[in-house]
Design a protein around this motif. Structure first.
Motif, PDB file in Angstrom:
ATOM      1  N   VAL A  23     -38.371  12.194 -28.911  1.00 50.25           N
ATOM      2  CA  VAL A  23     -37.389  12.223 -27.820  1.00 50.25           C
ATOM      3  C   VAL A  23     -36.708  13.591 -27.843  1.00 50.25           C
ATOM      4  O   VAL A  23     -36.027  13.943 -28.803  1.00 50.25           O
ATOM      5  CB  VAL A  23     -36.338  11.106 -27.984  1.00 50.25           C
ATOM      6  CG1 VAL A  23     -35.277  11.217 -26.893  1.00 50.25           C
ATOM      7  CG2 VAL A  23     -36.998   9.740 -27.967  1.00 50.25           C
ATOM      8  N   VAL A  24     -36.905  14.389 -26.789  1.00 45.55           N
ATOM      9  CA  VAL A  24     -36.363  15.742 -26.762  1.00 45.55           C
ATOM     10  C   VAL A  24     -35.224  15.911 -25.759  1.00 45.55           C
ATOM     11  O   VAL A  24     -34.550  16.940 -25.743  1.00 45.55           O
ATOM     12  CB  VAL A  24     -37.471  16.778 -26.475  1.00 45.55           C
ATOM     13  CG1 VAL A  24     -38.515  16.756 -27.578  1.00 45.55           C
ATOM     14  CG2 VAL A  24     -38.134  16.524 -25.115  1.00 45.55           C
ATOM     15  N   ARG A  32     -32.400   5.250 -27.961  1.00 44.14           N
ATOM     16  CA  ARG A  32     -32.656   6.027 -29.168  1.00 44.14           C
ATOM     17  C   ARG A  32     -32.087   7.432 -29.013  1.00 44.14           C
ATOM     18  O   ARG A  32     -31.937   7.958 -27.914  1.00 44.14           O
ATOM     19  CB  ARG A  32     -34.162   6.133 -29.465  1.00 44.14           C
ATOM     20  CG  ARG A  32     -34.857   4.829 -29.807  1.00 44.14           C
ATOM     21  CD  ARG A  32     -34.290   4.122 -31.032  1.00 44.14           C
ATOM     22  NE  ARG A  32     -34.255   4.952 -32.207  1.00 44.14           N
ATOM     23  CZ  ARG A  32     -35.271   5.114 -33.068  1.00 44.14           C
ATOM     24  NH1 ARG A  32     -36.419   4.517 -32.844  1.00 44.14           N
ATOM     25  NH2 ARG A  32     -35.124   5.874 -34.136  1.00 44.14           N
ATOM     26  N   GLU A  33     -31.823   8.081 -30.142  1.00 45.62           N
ATOM     27  CA  GLU A  33     -31.188   9.376 -30.164  1.00 45.62           C
ATOM     28  C   GLU A  33     -32.223  10.501 -30.062  1.00 45.62           C
ATOM     29  O   GLU A  33     -33.430  10.271 -30.202  1.00 45.62           O
ATOM     30  CB  GLU A  33     -30.374   9.531 -31.451  1.00 45.62           C
ATOM     31  CG  GLU A  33     -31.215   9.658 -32.729  1.00 45.62           C
ATOM     32  CD  GLU A  33     -31.815   8.355 -33.225  1.00 45.62           C
ATOM     33  OE1 GLU A  33     -32.586   8.400 -34.210  1.00 45.62           O
ATOM     34  OE2 GLU A  33     -31.542   7.297 -32.630  1.00 45.62           O
ATOM     35  N   LEU A  34     -31.737  11.741 -29.821  1.00 52.45           N
ATOM     36  CA  LEU A  34     -32.614  12.899 -29.847  1.00 52.45           C
ATOM     37  C   LEU A  34     -33.319  12.978 -31.191  1.00 52.45           C
ATOM     38  O   LEU A  34     -32.710  12.789 -32.244  1.00 52.45           O
ATOM     39  CB  LEU A  34     -31.810  14.186 -29.637  1.00 52.45           C
ATOM     40  CG  LEU A  34     -31.286  14.479 -28.234  1.00 52.45           C
ATOM     41  CD1 LEU A  34     -30.465  15.758 -28.248  1.00 52.45           C
ATOM     42  CD2 LEU A  34     -32.433  14.601 -27.250  1.00 52.45           C
ATOM     43  N   GLY A  35     -34.615  13.272 -31.149  1.00 52.50           N
ATOM     44  CA  GLY A  35     -35.386  13.393 -32.382  1.00 52.50           C
ATOM     45  C   GLY A  35     -36.059  12.116 -32.811  1.00 52.50           C
ATOM     46  O   GLY A  35     -36.934  12.149 -33.691  1.00 52.50           O
ATOM     47  N   GLU A  96     -36.980  12.246 -22.055  1.00 51.08           N
ATOM     48  CA  GLU A  96     -38.108  13.169 -22.067  1.00 51.08           C
ATOM     49  C   GLU A  96     -38.734  13.085 -23.448  1.00 51.08           C
ATOM     50  O   GLU A  96     -38.038  13.195 -24.461  1.00 51.08           O
ATOM     51  CB  GLU A  96     -37.658  14.603 -21.771  1.00 51.08           C
ATOM     52  CG  GLU A  96     -37.358  14.849 -20.312  1.00 51.08           C
ATOM     53  CD  GLU A  96     -37.201  16.329 -19.992  1.00 51.08           C
ATOM     54  OE1 GLU A  96     -37.442  17.168 -20.886  1.00 51.08           O
ATOM     55  OE2 GLU A  96     -36.817  16.635 -18.864  1.00 51.08           O
ATOM     56  N   VAL A  97     -40.027  12.868 -23.472  1.00 47.12           N
ATOM     57  CA  VAL A  97     -40.750  12.689 -24.726  1.00 47.12           C
ATOM     58  C   VAL A  97     -41.824  13.765 -24.830  1.00 47.12           C
ATOM     59  O   VAL A  97     -42.622  13.947 -23.907  1.00 47.12           O
ATOM     60  CB  VAL A  97     -41.379  11.284 -24.805  1.00 47.12           C
ATOM     61  CG1 VAL A  97     -42.152  11.123 -26.108  1.00 47.12           C
ATOM     62  CG2 VAL A  97     -40.304  10.204 -24.696  1.00 47.12           C
ATOM     63  N   PHE A  98     -41.838  14.462 -25.957  1.00 54.37           N
ATOM     64  CA  PHE A  98     -42.830  15.506 -26.201  1.00 54.37           C
ATOM     65  C   PHE A  98     -43.844  14.977 -27.206  1.00 54.37           C
ATOM     66  O   PHE A  98     -43.481  14.555 -28.305  1.00 54.37           O
ATOM     67  CB  PHE A  98     -42.166  16.759 -26.754  1.00 54.37           C
ATOM     68  CG  PHE A  98     -43.121  17.903 -27.005  1.00 54.37           C
ATOM     69  CD1 PHE A  98     -43.769  18.529 -25.954  1.00 54.37           C
ATOM     70  CD2 PHE A  98     -43.360  18.360 -28.295  1.00 54.37           C
ATOM     71  CE1 PHE A  98     -44.646  19.587 -26.168  1.00 54.37           C
ATOM     72  CE2 PHE A  98     -44.225  19.418 -28.530  1.00 54.37           C
ATOM     73  CZ  PHE A  98     -44.872  20.028 -27.467  1.00 54.37           C
ATOM     74  N   ILE A  99     -45.116  14.977 -26.807  1.00 58.78           N
ATOM     75  CA  ILE A  99     -46.187  14.490 -27.671  1.00 58.78           C
ATOM     76  C   ILE A  99     -46.963  15.688 -28.197  1.00 58.78           C
ATOM     77  O   ILE A  99     -47.486  16.495 -27.418  1.00 58.78           O
ATOM     78  CB  ILE A  99     -47.138  13.535 -26.918  1.00 58.78           C
ATOM     79  CG1 ILE A  99     -46.386  12.278 -26.459  1.00 58.78           C
ATOM     80  CG2 ILE A  99     -48.299  13.141 -27.819  1.00 58.78           C
ATOM     81  CD1 ILE A  99     -45.830  12.349 -25.066  1.00 58.78           C
ATOM     82  N   SER A 225     -25.343  23.000 -39.062  1.00 59.15           N
ATOM     83  CA  SER A 225     -24.393  22.034 -38.510  1.00 59.15           C
ATOM     84  C   SER A 225     -24.985  20.640 -38.393  1.00 59.15           C
ATOM     85  O   SER A 225     -24.297  19.701 -38.007  1.00 59.15           O
ATOM     86  CB  SER A 225     -23.912  22.495 -37.128  1.00 59.15           C
ATOM     87  OG  SER A 225     -24.998  22.517 -36.216  1.00 59.15           O
ATOM     88  N   GLY A 226     -26.266  20.501 -38.720  1.00 59.37           N
ATOM     89  CA  GLY A 226     -26.908  19.198 -38.607  1.00 59.37           C
ATOM     90  C   GLY A 226     -27.204  18.795 -37.180  1.00 59.37           C
ATOM     91  O   GLY A 226     -27.395  17.621 -36.889  1.00 59.37           O
ATOM     92  N   ALA A 227     -27.259  19.775 -36.268  1.00 60.99           N
ATOM     93  CA  ALA A 227     -27.445  19.478 -34.842  1.00 60.99           C
ATOM     94  C   ALA A 227     -28.925  19.465 -34.462  1.00 60.99           C
ATOM     95  O   ALA A 227     -29.762  20.090 -35.114  1.00 60.99           O
ATOM     96  CB  ALA A 227     -26.703  20.505 -33.995  1.00 60.99           C
ATOM     97  N   THR A 228     -29.226  18.748 -33.394  1.00 63.49           N
ATOM     98  CA  THR A 228     -30.576  18.690 -32.825  1.00 63.49           C
ATOM     99  C   THR A 228     -30.449  18.818 -31.313  1.00 63.49           C
ATOM    100  O   THR A 228     -29.555  18.222 -30.706  1.00 63.49           O
ATOM    101  CB  THR A 228     -31.268  17.369 -33.195  1.00 63.49           C
ATOM    102  OG1 THR A 228     -31.599  17.374 -34.586  1.00 63.49           O
ATOM    103  CG2 THR A 228     -32.544  17.165 -32.379  1.00 63.49           C
ATOM    104  N   GLY A 229     -31.333  19.620 -30.687  1.00 62.61           N
ATOM    105  CA  GLY A 229     -31.264  19.771 -29.238  1.00 62.61           C
ATOM    106  C   GLY A 229     -32.226  20.829 -28.750  1.00 62.61           C
ATOM    107  O   GLY A 229     -33.048  21.351 -29.515  1.00 62.61           O
TER     108      GLY A 229
END
Length: 435
Positions: A23-24, A32-35, A96-99, A225-229
């Motif tokens: 999940v991007v 569900r969350e990012l990642g 948005e899902v990246f495969i 910072s432990g961030a994802t995006g």
């Protein structure tokens, strides 16, 4: 993706091809969350989830197809209303899902090369760029970066995995893994270290010579910072001008956030269990050795005998750290809270009756804390659940911590009109000293 890392690492080590669906991007309400990730190996075995069930079947098929044709895919899933049988999110959000297909048998021997580089020995990795100037054909494949990210995560080391999810076709799928490195500052073949803002960080994999340093700089800030995006690069002022924006998804894999529990009492034992369930690295600290024992807190990661205010001054904390003060004893609480309320951490709560909390606030003012600093204290600790037992009280405390972390109201969902799933906030950088 952290929840399936061990499975992916085993597949990677065994040389099994697999596809990762991540999940991007999330818009509106999504489960569900990012990642969050679902992965499928060449034998059809699936692990993980991207939607809690809404679109799993469609994503599974995309993973299988990606393994067959060997190309990455970016797919959007939205709300399905007109057609009840269409693939979509019934919660009304958009994903948005990246495969990304990964073929470990095509991966360069990065393990031996990284060991050679750390020892100052020459490597066999090709350094010459491809004809398009965007990196060699070998190092541009994602396997090195994905493998490095999996190995670091399993070992408990911080790392960021950056993957191009949109942009020029020849860049989509290229990946870069960025992590702290030894003191050498090099700029050379992927797998060596690079200087990001003057500090050495290692980069495994490649996107393009003009973008790697820019992406690594962003990845460094996000892993700290432990961030994802996602970020947009590849335009003027952000590295090599690729003629069109390059969208990069950066996922951080960091150590578990810390929960510091002060006061070795029965409530603490219950909170340890809940904290571990929520994924925290839990430490119990008390100045009284008769209470702070491993026998009383077998599920805690650490049991420390020390004066609380001294321990919090010397241990590692960051923007995700939560502090629960359960002693409700002024000689312990006040010196500790004077320190804790001045730290850039996520949450500070203290147990006690309303009378105790009011008296404690007066003592904190006398100790020099401002009203603004005292306002950051959650006291009495926890949400109003009508808790009576130790377990119910621990649930009340954990619920308040989760609400503070995600910006929740703490009210019944039926009574509010805000989004059910709140967008995550990006915390500030880590502070403190190593534990």
């Amino acid at each position: 993706m952290r929840d399936i890392t061990e499975d992916l690492h085993a597949w990677h080590a065994a040389g099994k091809p697999y596809a990762i669906a991540s999940v991007v991007a999330v818009k509106g309400s999504a489960p569900r969350e990012l990642g969050a990730a679902l992965a499928v190996d060449a034998e059809g075995t699936a692990v993980g989830s991207v939607s809690g069930g809404c679109v799993e079947g469609a994503v599974y098929e995309l993973c299988v197809e990606s393994l067959q044709h060997g190309r990455p895919v970016l797919e959007t899933f939205g709300y399905s209303d007109d057609d009840a049988f269409a693939v979509g999110l019934t919660c009304g959000g958009e994903l948005e899902v990246f495969i990304q297909p990964v073929f470990p048998d095509r991966e360069p021997a990065i393990g031996s090369e990284l060991e050679a580089m750390s020892a100052g020995e020459p490597t066999t990795r090709p350094e010459s760029p491809a004809a398009d100037g965007r990196g060699s054909a070998l190092t541009a494949r994602p396997e090195s970066a994905v493998g490095a990210a999996l190995s670091a995560t399993v070992a408990g080391e911080p790392i960021a995995l950056a993957r191009v999810i949109a942009g020029p076709a020849d860049l989509v799928g290229r990946s870069l893994a960025v992590r702290p490195q030894a003191p050498e500052i090099l700029w050379g073949p992927p797998g060596a270290s690079i200087a990001v803002d003057g500090d050495p960080w290692s980069a495994t994999g490649a996107v393009s010579p003009g973008l790697d340093r820019v992406i690594a700089r962003h990845a460094r800030a996000m892993v700290e910072s432990g961030a994802t995006g996602t970020i947009a690069v590849g335009t003027e002022g952000e590295g090599q001008d690729c003629g069109e924006p390059v969208t990069v998804f950066i996922q951080s894999f960091v150590t578990a956030p810390r929960m510091l529990i002060f006061g070795a009492i029965d409530f603490a034992a219950a909170l340890v269990r809940v904290g571990k369930y929520l994924g925290y690295h839990v430490t119990v600290c008390d100045a009284r050795p008769v209470f702070a024992t491993r026998r009383r807190f077998p599920e805690a990661d650490d049991v420390v005998v020390a004066w609380p205010h001294r321990y919090v001054q010397t241990t590692r904390v960051d923007a995700r750290t939560v502090v629960a003060v359960l002693t409700h004893d002024a000689k312990f609480d006040v010196p500790l809270l004077v320190q804790a309320l001045r730290l850039p951490i996520a949450y500070v709560g203290a147990m006690g009756s309303r009378r105790t909390c009011a008296q404690r606030a007066d003592r904190l003012r006398e100790a020099g804390l401002s009203d603004a600093e005292i306002a950051n204290l959650h006291a009495p600790i926890g949400l109003d659940l009508g808790a009576r037992t130790s377990e119910e009280t621990a649930l009340s405390i954990a619920a308040e911590i989760v609400a503070a972390r995600h910006g929740g109201t703490g009210r019944a969902l039926a009574d509010v009109s805000t989004a059910i799933h709140h967008a995550p906030a990006v915390p500030p950088l880590e502070s403190g000293v190593p534990a």
